[in-house]
Design an enzyme around this catalytic site. Structure first.
Site, PDB file in Angstrom:
ATOM      1  N   ARG A 139      -6.232   4.470  -2.420  1.00 40.64           N
ATOM      2  CA  ARG A 139      -6.436   3.233  -2.280  1.00 40.64           C
ATOM      3  C   ARG A 139      -6.711   2.978  -0.555  1.00 40.64           C
ATOM      4  NH1 ARG A 139      -2.206  -1.797  -3.272  1.00 40.64           N
ATOM      5  NH2 ARG A 139      -3.395  -3.362  -2.576  1.00 40.64           N
ATOM      6  N   CYS A 176       0.873  -1.055   0.026  1.00 40.58           N
ATOM      7  CA  CYS A 176       0.117   0.173  -0.346  1.00 40.58           C
ATOM      8  C   CYS A 176       0.824   1.283  -0.107  1.00 40.58           C
ATOM      9  CB  CYS A 176      -0.988   0.049   1.427  1.00 40.58           C
ATOM     10  SG  CYS A 176      -2.099  -1.256   1.144  1.00 40.58           S
TER      11      CYS A 176
END
Length: 292
Positions: free
Chosen positions: A238, A192
């Site tokens: 995200r 991430c």
């Protein structure tokens, strides 16, 4: 009856052809075990999925330019080429023996480059600079470097995501790279942080530039520098999406297919952002040229 000189001239290209095929076979003997190791250790992970793309497209680029370099092909300096080849083979052997895949692949790519220099010469390599440098993307970054670069990125995207959600009045707190929202606790992992998708973004973007016949190193470097903030922004989005899914739908929903879907969507968004920047640069350049 053909003279000895004529038979020697006729056999010379044939011997040269046999020699080239022997070199190709020897290089394949080195390359195939390395590619098997890459497939098992690197290409099966998220950060290395671009590896097969680099290999296939690199071979295509080299084949595409093989005809255009014919007029400038001159064998390279045998002393320089032999020393470079020996050095690269030593690097390859060291990486293979001690199981350092990054060093092994670097030695393999360097070996291929040295062989190309010996047979094609420096002018041909300069003309093929893009596909030659492209093959160096096969080299996976060492884990210690990935960890060192990932740490500040994880901190940054965690802080940015927390700040944005705080502005939106969500009950979120951050401790390092761990986010707390409601009853849930989320850890911002390497995937991430943006680094894992960054290498794939660079590869796909440079391939896009090459296909559009813009292999200028200055333009390529400019676009690559733009990829970094685009990838980081996409991964901040995200994380925000995953936090919101966790908060509103539960941890099971966030860890299910929605987690992988969010990653794919953000990769596509980042890629479209790069393409949009390229289109905008073309548009502005076209306007400037019309005014001139």
């Amino acid at each position: 009856m053909a003279s000895v000189a004529e038979r020697s001239a006729d056999s010379s290209p044939q011997r040269r052809s046999y020699g080239i095929w022997l070199v190709v076979l020897a290089f394949a003997t080195l390359a195939i075990p390395t590619f098997i190791t890459l497939a098992r250790q690197v290409w099966s992970a998220e950060g290395g999925v671009h590896g097969p793309i680099v290999l296939a497209t690199g071979a295509w680029m080299l084949w595409r330019q093989s005809q255009s370099i014919a007029p400038v092909v001159r064998p390279g300096n045998p002393l320089i080429g032999s020393l470079l080849l020996l050095l690269c083979l030593l690097v390859y052997t060291g990486g293979r023996v001690f199981d350092f895949i990054s060093i092994e692949v670097a030695g393999l790519v360097g070996t291929g480059t040295a062989i190309a220099y010996l047979y094609l010469g420096s002018r041909a390599l300069r003309q093929m600079w893009f596909p030659v440098l492209w093959m160096f993307f096969l080299i996976p970054p060492p884990n210690w470097l990935v960890d060192r670069l990932t740490a500040p990125l994880k901190e940054f995207v965690s802080h940015a995501s927390t700040t944005i959600l705080t502005w939106a009045d969500y009950p979120i707190l951050r401790q390092g790279v761990t986010l707390f929202i409601g009853p849930y606790q989320l850890l911002v992992e390497d995937a991430c942080s943006g680094l894992r998708s960054l290498s794939s973004l660079i590869v796909v973007t440079l391939l896009y530039i090459y296909i559009k016949n813009k292999p200028s190193w200055r333009y390529a470097l400019f676009i690559v520098l733009l990829i970094i903030p685009v990838a980081v922004i996409a991964n901040i989005i995200r994380i925000i999406i995953l936090v919101l899914i966790t908060y509103h739908m539960g941890d099971a929903a966030a860890q299910s297919f929605l987690h992988n879907t969010a990653g794919v969507v953000m990769f596509i968004v980042a890629l479209l952002g790069i393409f949009g920047i390229d289109w905008l640069i073309e548009f502005l350049t076209g306007l400037r040229s019309k005014r001139a």
